[in-house]
Design an enzyme around this catalytic site. Structure first.
Site, PDB file in Angstrom:
ATOM      1  N   SER A 103      39.844 -37.317 110.180  1.00 10.17           N
ATOM      2  CA  SER A 103      38.896 -36.854 109.303  1.00 10.17           C
ATOM      3  C   SER A 103      39.512 -36.494 107.979  1.00 10.17           C
ATOM      4  O   SER A 103      39.030 -36.534 106.748  1.00 10.17           O
ATOM      5  CB  SER A 103      38.253 -35.385 109.843  1.00 10.17           C
ATOM      6  N   ALA A 104      40.693 -35.751 108.095  1.00 16.45           N
ATOM      7  CA  ALA A 104      41.779 -35.415 106.847  1.00 16.45           C
ATOM      8  C   ALA A 104      41.598 -36.584 105.719  1.00 16.45           C
ATOM      9  O   ALA A 104      41.588 -36.303 104.573  1.00 16.45           O
ATOM     10  CB  ALA A 104      42.996 -34.901 107.329  1.00 16.45           C
ATOM     11  N   HIS A 142      46.536 -29.389 111.722  1.00 16.58           N
ATOM     12  CA  HIS A 142      47.112 -28.477 112.626  1.00 16.58           C
ATOM     13  C   HIS A 142      48.196 -27.383 112.363  1.00 16.58           C
ATOM     14  O   HIS A 142      47.945 -26.945 111.076  1.00 16.58           O
ATOM     15  CB  HIS A 142      47.860 -29.788 113.792  1.00 16.58           C
TER      16      HIS A 142
END
Length: 269
Positions: A103-104, A142
């Protein structure tokens, strides 16, 4: 039932009650633990009954999997960040990406002023790649989002801020759980009920659930991991509901408007 999830503490936190038999479940569950980009790529082979998957990665296997409304990671006020050694113009630069199906990366391509050259580097190696001048900047996901400044690195582009300008108060879609499309609907609903109960149990027994998640952690810092977990495990993780559906629709709409993808609508149970 075989479940694949990431070694990230937010995933482990949500599955704690299921894997540690803290709740009664409809199935026996076995687990496989791999990083998110590996799971994105392996999902095409239907190896797992349930798999963690990125919003971006899901588009490529929507014929094989449905998204579940439970177990999602939405950033309510956080999201991926682009960092570097100093504040730089990203145009024409080499940018470390945690993977083309994450997604990033898709968010970067949606909102960066200039996409530059994207170089795939495993998410937990990106900070070192910047420090060693292998890349000019990197997209962080993260727990590294909470520690990069300790090495003197600085934020260059906050993708949540860019998302907010576009989507207002809707959360930013990041990670999801997907369940095999060919599974009977009754089993899908039983699994989803188990997972919802597991997440609720983790919230109710937060300290124990964080302790369990620490065995997957890359940092031996309980409060750091608790902070990270609660950034991305929130009320939308139990059932992302209408708000999550609207956010996903806007995510895919933006990517289509930028001619990165074809128009896409997810299948959700």
């Amino acid at each position: 039932m075989l479940i694949a999830h990431t070694p990230d503490p937010d995933d482990a936190f949500m599955f704690y009650a299921m894997f540690e038999h803290k709740i009664k479940t409809s199935f026996e569950y076995d687990q496989v633990v791999k990083d998110i980009e590996t799971l994105n790529k392996e999902s095409v082979d239907l190896k797992y009954d349930v798999t963690a998957i990125s919003a971006n990665g899901y588009m490529h296997v929507s014929d094989k999997y449905d998204l579940t409304t439970s177990g999602a990671s939405f950033g309510i006020s956080y999201g991926p960040q682009v960092i570097a050694k100093k504040n730089i113009d990203l145009k024409g630069k080499t940018i470390a990406s945690p993977g083309k199906y994450t997604s990033a990366e898709l968010l970067y391509r949606m909102f960066a002023p200039e996409a530059g050259t994207l170089k795939e580097i495993r998410f937990d190696k990106i900070v070192n790649a910047i420090m060693e001048n292998e890349v000019d900047a990197g997209i962080l996901i993260h727990d590294e989002q909470l520690t990069y400044q300790d090495k003197g690195l600085v934020p260059v582009l906050n993708l949540y801020d860019e998302w907010k300008k576009y989507a207002g108060d809707l959360p930013i879609p990041l990670g999801f759980n997907a369940i095999r499309k060919d599974m009977p609907i009754e089993d899908k609903l039983k699994y989803k009920a188990d997972f919802e109960n597991s997440i609720k149990y983790a919230f109710e027994h937060e300290t124990d659930a964080v302790k369990y998640a620490m065995k997957y952690s890359r940092y031996d810092d309980f409060e750091l991991e608790r902070k990270f977990i609660l950034m991305y495990v929130n009320e939308l993780s139990v059932d992302f509901g209408e708000k999550g559906r609207k956010a996903l629709d806007l995510y895919y709409k933006r990517a289509a408007e930028k001619n990165i993808i074809k128009p896409f609508k997810p299948t959700i149970v």
